[in-house]
Every structure is written in C-alpha cells, then in structure tokens.
Design an enzyme around this catalytic site. Sequence first.
Site, PDB file in Angstrom:
ATOM      1  N   ILE A  67      57.927  36.189  53.431  1.00 46.69           N
ATOM      2  CA  ILE A  67      57.832  36.442  54.869  1.00 46.69           C
ATOM      3  C   ILE A  67      56.428  36.850  55.288  1.00 46.69           C
ATOM      4  O   ILE A  67      56.132  36.903  56.480  1.00 46.69           O
ATOM      5  CB  ILE A  67      58.850  37.501  55.340  1.00 46.69           C
ATOM      6  CG1 ILE A  67      58.619  38.849  54.631  1.00 46.69           C
ATOM      7  CG2 ILE A  67      60.273  37.011  55.134  1.00 46.69           C
ATOM      8  CD1 ILE A  67      59.446  39.989  55.211  1.00 46.69           C
ATOM      9  N   TYR A 154      58.055  54.204  53.438  1.00 45.03           N
ATOM     10  CA  TYR A 154      59.143  53.255  53.698  1.00 45.03           C
ATOM     11  C   TYR A 154      59.758  53.512  55.066  1.00 45.03           C
ATOM     12  O   TYR A 154      59.927  52.585  55.869  1.00 45.03           O
ATOM     13  CB  TYR A 154      60.207  53.358  52.611  1.00 45.03           C
ATOM     14  CG  TYR A 154      61.436  52.526  52.901  1.00 45.03           C
ATOM     15  CD1 TYR A 154      61.416  51.148  52.722  1.00 45.03           C
ATOM     16  CD2 TYR A 154      62.605  53.114  53.371  1.00 45.03           C
ATOM     17  CE1 TYR A 154      62.531  50.371  53.005  1.00 45.03           C
ATOM     18  CE2 TYR A 154      63.722  52.348  53.659  1.00 45.03           C
ATOM     19  CZ  TYR A 154      63.685  50.981  53.468  1.00 45.03           C
ATOM     20  OH  TYR A 154      64.793  50.233  53.762  1.00 45.03           O
ATOM     21  N   ARG A 218      74.418  62.537  51.597  1.00 43.21           N
ATOM     22  CA  ARG A 218      74.194  61.149  51.984  1.00 43.21           C
ATOM     23  C   ARG A 218      75.447  60.596  52.666  1.00 43.21           C
ATOM     24  O   ARG A 218      76.568  60.935  52.309  1.00 43.21           O
ATOM     25  CB  ARG A 218      73.870  60.268  50.767  1.00 43.21           C
ATOM     26  CG  ARG A 218      72.533  60.545  50.112  1.00 43.21           C
ATOM     27  CD  ARG A 218      71.384  60.131  50.996  1.00 43.21           C
ATOM     28  NE  ARG A 218      70.096  60.401  50.364  1.00 43.21           N
ATOM     29  CZ  ARG A 218      69.447  61.559  50.458  1.00 43.21           C
ATOM     30  NH1 ARG A 218      69.976  62.559  51.144  1.00 43.21           N
ATOM     31  NH2 ARG A 218      68.282  61.719  49.876  1.00 43.21           N
TER      32      ARG A 218
END
Length: 327
Positions: A67, A154, A218
């Site tokens: 990409i 990130y 989480r």
Amino acid sequence: MDLLITGGCGFVGGHLAESFVADGHDVTVLDNLDDFYSLDIKRYNVSAARTAADESDGSYTLIEGDIRDQPTVDEAVDGADVVFHQAAQAGVRHSVEEPQAVNAVNVTGTLNCLQAARAADVDRFVLASSSSVYGKPQYLPYDEEHPTLPISPYGASKVAAEQYTRVFHEVHGVSTVILRYFTVYGPRMRPNMAISNFVSRCMNDEPPVVYGDGSQTRDFTYVDDIVTANRTLLTSDAADGEVLNIGSNDNIDIRSLAALIRDRLAPGLDLEFTERYDADAEHTHADVQKAHERIGYEPTTNIRDGVEKFIGWYRDNRDWYEPLVRN
C-alpha cells in the site's frame, strides 16, 4: 459486489475475505505478504478464501503488492464498490522500536488508499482503526467522543489515519466509516498475542506469563463480531462519515484471563509475572452504543465462550500453529 480488502491475508482481513467470498462477492485482496508475524497464517487465510470461492458463486483474486506504492494501490482499487482497508503495520511494542516504518505503512499507506478510493469513486471506504487511539483513559468505557491521547507510535499513526479519512469524507465527499477495533482474538490470530501464548504454555504444562501485575484490563472482541460489523457496511450507509467502537462491551483483567485459561487447561500451574511494557495501555473498555444505534451492532461472544472456541480451534490446528506461537 466487487470488494477490495487491503491486508486481506492478515488475521481480520483473512476472515473478511473468506466470509465475503462465501456470500458470493468478488473479492480482491491486496497484501504484501510480509512475514512480520507469520507467512504460514497468511497462506492459511489465502487457502481458506480460495476454498470458499470454490464452494460459492464468489471469486478471489490476490494481488501481492504494498500500500506504500501508489500505482499498485490505484490498480487494486479500480473497479471496487467497497474498500475495506485492513492493511497496517501492527504491534504497539514494535512501533516503539520502528516508528518511521509504522508511520509509512499506517499513515502514508492509508493516504494512498484514500487517494485511490476518491479517484475510483468507490461507494464506501471502511478504515480499520484501533482502541490504541484512546491511550490514557479519562473515563471508562471509552465512547467515541473520548479524547485521543495515544501512548505509542502505533496509536499515533492510527489517529493520523483516522484524520486523513475524516478529511477525505468532509472535503472530497468520499463515503467513509472508521471502525475502532478493541483487541481482536480468535482462530488464526497473531501468534504473539496474550491469549495464544497463555493457551500454548498451559497446553505444554508451563505457567502462563503475565506482564506487570496483571491488573491492566482489555476489552477482547471475538473475530466473528468484527466480521459482522464490517458485513453490515456492505449495504448500510447509516454510519457514513462516522467513527464507531467495535468491542465486546465488557473487559477482563489480564491476571483473570490467564487464570481462566490456566483453570481450563492446567489447573495445577501457578501464574508467573514479568516486567510490563511502558507502551502498553493500562485499560481498554468499549462503549458500543453508537455502533448499536447506527448499524445494529451487538457483540455475541463473551470472553469465556470465545476462549473456549479458540482452544478448540487451537487443538485442531496445533501441529502447524503452535510452533509459530513458541517461536
């Protein structure tokens, strides 16, 4: 429909490709087949999607490309009705060590895909984002209005990708939807994730290793629920221009998760603890009310049932999957 899935050989992308092909859609996958977490899993996903194509009226085409290369992206997007942009450089911890590489894939790569989607006049562009954009919680559960305060490169790259997606919707009129995934797990998941590691160690009579004291929480989302949310966007425009949390609407602390898996597989083991990573989020918990209101999203698999499903899949695929986890 003609669908493009970037990163369609990866964990979520592979499940999407298999599901869409089984429904009779013509699916093109753009993936660079890097070996960041396992080429074996990517090959498995390709095989599963091709098998689904053989058993349905759908078709499957794989384009091996990156990409980050605009001409490759332009060629892949041309003719697509909907683009599901799943491609990304994953890994919070990896992003701390290689922030420029993560930025090149997650930001520049996303911009390339948006440019191509605009030129091709696609019906919809769906961006796979992440709960990592939230970072430090000011309150829980996170709703979509919570400030984005990422604590890793990130997470920062995903914020940037979201902003480019928003701009292309507002300025260029591209129909876009941003889905913020919360810790997706299930069959064919990345082998370095907590659940796969806990299961592998317990099956080998080794204590599960918890990073930190295990109090971090989480919101684990079973992959089938992620697929369902994306499938809805094939035909619904109710979320165009919006950001939606896609989670389980529940959370669990990591110590309890490790104990749950230990008690299921090797109840005689103790838990082990080691130093945690600074870039790991302290807590995640999704408010999915907006997704429910816009696209009827209802998570169906709680963590106990999801872990049970994953253990069953792990047993059936242990010969090839376990070496990846223990590598």
